[in-house]
Each structure stands twice: as C-alpha cells, then as structure tokens.
Write an enzyme that holds these catalytic residues in place. Structure first.
Site, PDB file in Angstrom:
ATOM      1  N   HIS A 185       0.809  -1.229   0.000  1.00 19.74           N
ATOM      2  CA  HIS A 185       0.000   0.000   0.000  1.00 19.74           C
ATOM      3  C   HIS A 185       0.827   1.256   0.000  1.00 19.74           C
ATOM      4  O   HIS A 185       0.596   2.171  -0.756  1.00 19.74           O
ATOM      5  CB  HIS A 185      -0.745   0.107   1.337  1.00 19.74           C
ATOM      6  CG  HIS A 185      -1.953  -0.688   1.386  1.00 19.74           C
ATOM      7  ND1 HIS A 185      -2.874  -0.669   0.401  1.00 19.74           N
ATOM      8  CD2 HIS A 185      -2.396  -1.531   2.323  1.00 19.74           C
ATOM      9  CE1 HIS A 185      -3.843  -1.463   0.734  1.00 19.74           C
ATOM     10  NE2 HIS A 185      -3.576  -2.008   1.895  1.00 19.74           N
ATOM     11  N   ARG A 286       5.075 -13.930 -23.345  1.00 19.04           N
ATOM     12  CA  ARG A 286       5.316 -15.299 -22.874  1.00 19.04           C
ATOM     13  C   ARG A 286       3.970 -16.003 -22.725  1.00 19.04           C
ATOM     14  O   ARG A 286       3.393 -16.033 -21.640  1.00 19.04           O
ATOM     15  CB  ARG A 286       6.055 -15.279 -21.528  1.00 19.04           C
ATOM     16  CG  ARG A 286       7.492 -14.779 -21.609  1.00 19.04           C
ATOM     17  CD  ARG A 286       8.183 -14.878 -20.257  1.00 19.04           C
ATOM     18  NE  ARG A 286       9.620 -14.808 -20.333  1.00 19.04           N
ATOM     19  CZ  ARG A 286      10.363 -13.732 -20.060  1.00 19.04           C
ATOM     20  NH1 ARG A 286       9.774 -12.618 -19.661  1.00 19.04           N
ATOM     21  NH2 ARG A 286      11.671 -13.771 -20.154  1.00 19.04           N
ATOM     22  N   ARG A 322       5.280 -15.370 -28.457  1.00 15.43           N
ATOM     23  CA  ARG A 322       6.092 -16.583 -28.470  1.00 15.43           C
ATOM     24  C   ARG A 322       5.165 -17.759 -28.218  1.00 15.43           C
ATOM     25  O   ARG A 322       4.355 -17.718 -27.277  1.00 15.43           O
ATOM     26  CB  ARG A 322       7.156 -16.522 -27.385  1.00 15.43           C
ATOM     27  CG  ARG A 322       7.873 -17.862 -27.248  1.00 15.43           C
ATOM     28  CD  ARG A 322       9.009 -17.807 -26.310  1.00 15.43           C
ATOM     29  NE  ARG A 322       8.579 -17.789 -24.921  1.00 15.43           N
ATOM     30  CZ  ARG A 322       9.397 -17.579 -23.905  1.00 15.43           C
ATOM     31  NH1 ARG A 322      10.679 -17.321 -24.133  1.00 15.43           N
ATOM     32  NH2 ARG A 322       8.965 -17.602 -22.671  1.00 15.43           N
ATOM     33  N   GLU A 411      18.252 -19.326 -28.629  1.00 15.36           N
ATOM     34  CA  GLU A 411      18.463 -19.572 -27.196  1.00 15.36           C
ATOM     35  C   GLU A 411      19.482 -20.677 -26.946  1.00 15.36           C
ATOM     36  O   GLU A 411      19.846 -20.927 -25.812  1.00 15.36           O
ATOM     37  CB  GLU A 411      17.154 -19.987 -26.524  1.00 15.36           C
ATOM     38  CG  GLU A 411      16.027 -18.995 -26.718  1.00 15.36           C
ATOM     39  CD  GLU A 411      14.849 -19.264 -25.812  1.00 15.36           C
ATOM     40  OE1 GLU A 411      14.821 -18.711 -24.713  1.00 15.36           O
ATOM     41  OE2 GLU A 411      13.958 -20.037 -26.231  1.00 15.36           O
ATOM     42  N   ASN A 434      18.847 -15.114 -21.874  1.00 18.49           N
ATOM     43  CA  ASN A 434      18.853 -15.841 -20.584  1.00 18.49           C
ATOM     44  C   ASN A 434      19.200 -17.302 -20.831  1.00 18.49           C
ATOM     45  O   ASN A 434      20.109 -17.861 -20.216  1.00 18.49           O
ATOM     46  CB  ASN A 434      17.486 -15.765 -19.901  1.00 18.49           C
ATOM     47  CG  ASN A 434      16.957 -14.356 -19.804  1.00 18.49           C
ATOM     48  OD1 ASN A 434      17.728 -13.415 -19.760  1.00 18.49           O
ATOM     49  ND2 ASN A 434      15.639 -14.199 -19.773  1.00 18.49           N
ATOM     50  N   ASP A 435      18.460 -17.923 -21.744  1.00 14.81           N
ATOM     51  CA  ASP A 435      18.745 -19.325 -22.031  1.00 14.81           C
ATOM     52  C   ASP A 435      20.029 -19.474 -22.842  1.00 14.81           C
ATOM     53  O   ASP A 435      20.789 -20.415 -22.634  1.00 14.81           O
ATOM     54  CB  ASP A 435      17.568 -19.966 -22.775  1.00 14.81           C
ATOM     55  CG  ASP A 435      16.512 -20.469 -21.795  1.00 14.81           C
ATOM     56  OD1 ASP A 435      16.906 -21.026 -20.751  1.00 14.81           O
ATOM     57  OD2 ASP A 435      15.315 -20.276 -22.049  1.00 14.81           O
ATOM     58  N   ARG A 445      20.632 -21.356 -15.267  1.00 19.23           N
ATOM     59  CA  ARG A 445      20.355 -19.926 -15.095  1.00 19.23           C
ATOM     60  C   ARG A 445      19.824 -19.596 -13.718  1.00 19.23           C
ATOM     61  O   ARG A 445      19.825 -18.447 -13.297  1.00 19.23           O
ATOM     62  CB  ARG A 445      19.389 -19.444 -16.191  1.00 19.23           C
ATOM     63  CG  ARG A 445      18.036 -20.076 -16.141  1.00 19.23           C
ATOM     64  CD  ARG A 445      17.242 -19.801 -17.410  1.00 19.23           C
ATOM     65  NE  ARG A 445      16.319 -18.682 -17.246  1.00 19.23           N
ATOM     66  CZ  ARG A 445      15.463 -18.290 -18.185  1.00 19.23           C
ATOM     67  NH1 ARG A 445      15.419 -18.899 -19.356  1.00 19.23           N
ATOM     68  NH2 ARG A 445      14.647 -17.288 -17.966  1.00 19.23           N
ATOM     69  N   CYS A 482      15.485 -10.260 -26.516  1.00 17.63           N
ATOM     70  CA  CYS A 482      14.387 -10.169 -25.557  1.00 17.63           C
ATOM     71  C   CYS A 482      14.742 -10.799 -24.212  1.00 17.63           C
ATOM     72  O   CYS A 482      13.884 -10.990 -23.368  1.00 17.63           O
ATOM     73  CB  CYS A 482      13.110 -10.787 -26.125  1.00 17.63           C
ATOM     74  SG  CYS A 482      13.235 -12.541 -26.436  1.00 17.63           S
TER      75      CYS A 482
END
Ligand code: PEP
Ligand code: MG
Length: 559
Positions: A185, A286, A322, A411, A434-435, A445, A482
């Site tokens: 809050h 995603r 994707r 990837e 990332n991958d 990862r 991405c």
C-alpha cells in the site's frame, strides 16, 4: 551496514531530505481487560465500528486513485457485519471489547493470509481498522500521524492507507517503512503522490527522531545526517531520473539511429500496464503463462480472447507472441515429460510439439484468429529452436495458419551458429540471452553459485550474439534481443553497437535504456561493442564498455 543507514526497496526514483518523525505504535488492548456486560459491549462495539467506517468513507470521498480505492476497501471492512459479529461473539465469550476486536481481527487476518493474493494484501486495511476501533474503545486519540512542524521524513513500522490520507503533503519529504515490499500500500500510494519512499527498511526504526534524514529511492537507502555532497548527488539524480521517466520520444541514439524498445509481458494485465508507457510494442509475449498451473490446455476460445486483449491493448503497435515455452523450469502437468534426468536439456520449448503437436497447432490457429483484421502487426516466434529443420518446420506450420511474420528465438548455441540457415525460411530472430547464456556456458540460469558463469557479459555469449546479428544483416532481416541483457542500459548500448534492431524488456526498464541510447551516438555504441568483444572475460568486457560510457549517464543510472 554503516550506522545511521538503512536499506530497503526504493519506490520510484525520488529523493528527499527532512527531519525524522516516528509514527507511534498502534494502541493495544490492555492485558486482562475486564469484560463488560454484553449489552453495553455490543452497543459500544457497533458504535466504534460505525464511527470508523464513516470516517474512512469520508476520507475516501476526498481522495482519488489507488488511495481512494484502499480507503473505500478499509471502510467496507469496518462496515462488514461479519467482523462486528465475530467481535461481539468474542465479547460474549468473556473478553473486554478492545481484546475482542483484536481477537476477531486476528482470526480474519489469518484467513486472509492463508487465502493469499488480493485478500492477503487487505490485511493492512484490516489492521488499520482494528487500530482505529481499539483506540475509540479505549478512549485514546486516533492512531497514526503525529502533527508535523517542518519538512519531515515519516518513519513507521507500516502505514495504513488512512494514515497516508492524513499526510500534510507540503511537509512530507519522504516516507520510510520497516514492513512492505514494492507493491505494498505505502509503495503504491507514495508513487501516486510522488513522495520519495523506501519500504522494507527495518533498520530505519532505530534512526534517531529529529535527525536529518535523506531518503534516496533510486538506491533504496535512508541515511541519517548525510553530508551535503551526498544530498546534492541524490537530489540531482532524482531530478534527472524524473526527466528520464517522462521522456516518451521514440528511442534513438544521439545521431538518430532508431532502436525499437519493446515490452516483455506474460498476461493481459501486463499488456495494459505496458501499453500505457512509451514502448514501441511487445517484443516477447510469454504465452505459456496462460497454460501454467492448470490441468489442461486453455480452450481455443479462451486463447483467442486473451490474445485479442493483448493486441487490443497495443492497438496498432507491433506484438511478438512466443508460442508455448513449457518444460524445465516451467513444467505443465498435461504436457511435460515425466522423469527426465535433465529437463533443461529435454523435451522443452519447441520440442514439446514432438509429443503434443496438437498444442502448437491449436495455439497457432488461435493466434491467427485473434490476429485477423487486427491493426497491430502480429509476429509469432518459437522458443528453443535448435536446427534449421525445426525453423523450417515451424515456419511452414505457422504460415499454414495464415501467420505472415514468423521467427525463432535464438536460445541455444546451435541456433546462433546456424543463424544464416535458420533465417532462410523465417522473417526475424530474437535472442533469448537468458537461455542462450545458460546453454553456452552449461550453467543453470537459476543457480546462484554459478552467477559468474551465467553473466550476460561472458565473451562467448557476446560473440554468438554478434554472429546472429551478422546473419540478420546478410539476410536483411531484423534481429532483436528479448532476454534480460536488453534491460541493462550499458549492455543495450553494446547490443546497439553490434547491430541489434530491437530490445525487449520489462516495461519499467525502458526509460533507463532510452536515456542511455540518447546520450551516445552509434559510433560510440560500436566502439563499446568492439571493446567488449575483444575482452578476455566477463568482468573485463563490462569494464571495457563502461569505460566509454557518458559520465552523466553513469552517475544517473548508477552504472
Ligand atoms: C530467454 O531465455 O532469454 C527468454 C527471453 O526466454 P525466457 O526467459 O522466458 O526463458
Ligand atoms: Mg528462454
């Protein structure tokens, strides 16, 4: 930690300086409070809840936005007969009225916490109602804000919306709470009111009352008796970051080389939030978020509805969807293979279609239907493509549904090494760094022990990114990023120098990247890219790029 310093989660970028004012703790029911006869107790309890509900409703009527909503929610709680009945029952069981309220609220709070989500977030409202009712029953002053006499930094264990509603904004230099996270809050309301705020800074409760306090939201720090240089730096950065946040011009380098800045999203709610910011569209939707935590795949109608919601939110702006990326860290009960020894190297991503081609076909049909006659350009890409054959197969599948712009994520190392061949049947590539980092470095990862290996600055990763971009240039087709790399302003400059055409990231990261781009020309980005590529290891690559960074950007973004 340095004495006189507290650290927490900063809300936004603001900074402020003022004198420490601690909010006194809430009133508590006396131990062994005497019970009252039940008729008197019932009348007093009803009256106290009524008064609190009326006061909160009145404050809600004079507030706007999230503050008004939370005040109204607290008022509804105070007026809820279930809470009053439970309190009266406690009084009937022999507890004094203030103790009865405390016990009733405790049992509701436990239920809310266990329910999680929205209800768990309402516990602060419940507690604020309790404190007000208890104070009334004990004949004490309304709990909350003390009167302020100068520019002040409010320090509290937690703040209820009703407390924030009572703030004299002209005198508030900042808010610090021991409890709460970035979505609490206090955080939401401080953001709405533009007050510099740090939440979750428990050590701040120890800072002396009356001390001069610097609240620096950008760094999440609260400092007692800061030196003037520190104050000036924090205020300067806050001013610049406010300008950064407001800049909604299309992203480009200082010499006008345009880079698309896109948002990563997972749900229609994310889409709505991101669409209200200055992004060029979505670079990674995603879609697996729609499939997770359920016993069967979402129906075609449900999928079409969700994809439409997202496209509508970006009305006219590009959206890259994707296809389902399940498996490994995102298992699906109905599709992921059981008992794989190495799920990250198993039937995941596009490979799910080997066992369940119907999931992919249904999804492509739903995407095509949602995209029909929509003003947004709809791009579709597959995750974890490893061979040219898979790329060609996916392109054929997607095109057979009428999807016109088809791509693949890069990837795994093989995809980067074969980028020329992958691109032949495709329209674009998007690097999932990332991958890609995980598979290039053979390092999970999610492993914190291997963070040095899963570093996005690893030269092997950078070289595969460069190779992929070269393939895109040869084919005359766009290559974007991405993965998390895109959100790092320094890396974004390097990627721009390498020739990337779009960068997709969480929407709040876009401002910093836009600002960094605007402060450098394409030549500078290319020099950074060359310096990083030539470095022998990750740390050296980062420092080589950082050495060429504009000084003001370094100071503002803390790079
Ligand atoms: C990536 O791997 O970089 C990526 C963007 O996909 P995800 O993080 O969803 O695996
Ligand atoms: Mg990935």
């Amino acid at each position: 930690m340095t004495p006189g310093t507290a650290r927490g989660a900063g809300v936004g970028y603001g900074a402020g300086i003022g004198l420490a004012v601690h909010v006194p703790p809430a009133p508590v029911a006396p131990e062994h409070e005497a019970a009252e006869d039940i008729e008197t107790a019932t009348a007093r309890i009803h009256d106290a809840f009524d008064q609190v509900a009326r006061a909160l409703t009145d404050r809600a009527a004079h507030a706007t936005g999230p503050l008004a909503e939370t005040l109204a929610a607290a008022a509804t709680m105070a007026a809820d007969p279930a809470l009053t009945d439970q309190t009266v029952r406690q009084a009937g069981a022999g507890f004094g009225p203030a103790t009865a309220v405390t016990r009733a609220v405790e049992s509701f709070a436990t239920t809310f916490q266990e329910a999680g989500g929205y209800l768990a977030e309402r516990v602060t409202d419940l507690v604020s109602v309790r404190d007000r009712v208890v104070a009334l029953l004990l004949g004490q002053d309304e709990p909350g804000m003390p009167a302020l006499i100068g520019r002040s930094v409010i320090i509290a264990a937690d703040l209820a919306p009703a407390d924030t509603a009572a703030l004299d904004l002209d005198l508030i230099a900042g808010i610090v709470t021991a409890a709460g996270g970035p979505t609490s809050h206090t955080a939401i309301i401080a953001r709405q009111l533009g007050i510099p705020c740090v939440v979750g800074a428990a050590a701040a409760l120890q800072l002396p009352a009356g001390a001069r306090i610097l609240v620096d939201a950008a760094s999440g720090t609260v400092v007692a008796d800061p030196d003037e240089e520190r104050v000036a730096l924090a205020l300067r950065r806050a001013r610049r970051l406010a300008e950064v946040a407001e800049d909604d011009r299309p992203a480009a380098t200082s010499d006008g080389h345009r880079i698309q800045l896109l948002a990563n999203i997972g749900t229609p709610e994310d889409a709505l939030r991101a669409a209200s910011t200055a992004v060029d569209g979505v670079g990674l939707f995603r879609t697996e978020m729609l499939y997770l935590d359920r016993a069967a795949a979402p129906s075609s109608a449900e999928q079409v509805g969700v994809y439409r919601q997202v496209l509508d939110a970006f009305d006219g702006r590009k959206v890259v969807l994707r296809t389902l990326d399940a498996g490994a860290d995102k298992p699906l009960t109905f599709a992921t293979a059981d008992g794989e020894a190495n799920p990250a190297l198993g039937l995941r991503g596009y490979r799910t279609a080997r066992r369940h081609p119907e999931l992919l076909e249904d999804q492509l049909a739903a995407i095509a239907e949602a995209a029909t006659d929509h003003p947004s350009p709809v791009w579709v890409m597959a995750p974890m493509i490893s061979t040219a054959g898979e790329a060609a197969e996916f392109a054929a599948r997607a095109r057979s549904h009428g999807i016109t712009t088809v791509g693949a994520m890069v990837e795994v190392p093989s995809a980067a090494l074969l980028a020329d061949e992958l691109l032949a049947p495709l329209d674009f590539l998007s690097l999932g760094t990332n991958d890609l980092t995980q598979y290039v470095m053979a390092a999970d990862r999610l492993s914190t022990d291997l963070a040095d290996l899963t570093d996005r600055w690893q030269p092997a990763v950078l070289r595969l990114v460069a190779a992929t971009v070269r393939a895109g240039k040869t084919a005359g087709k766009p290559v974007g990023v991405c993965g998390e790399s895109a959100a790092d302003p320094l890396m974004a400059l390097v990627l721009t120098g390498l020739g990337i055409s779009s960068l997709s990231m969480s929407a709040p990261s876009v401002g910093g990247v836009r600002y960094a781009l605007r402060a450098h020309d394409l030549r500078a980005c290319r020099r950074m890219a060359e310096a990083a590529l030539a470095a022998p290891d990750a740390a050296a690559a980062r420092s080589a790029a950082a050495a060429l960074l504009d000084e003001t950007v370094r100071e503002t973004l803390h790079v």
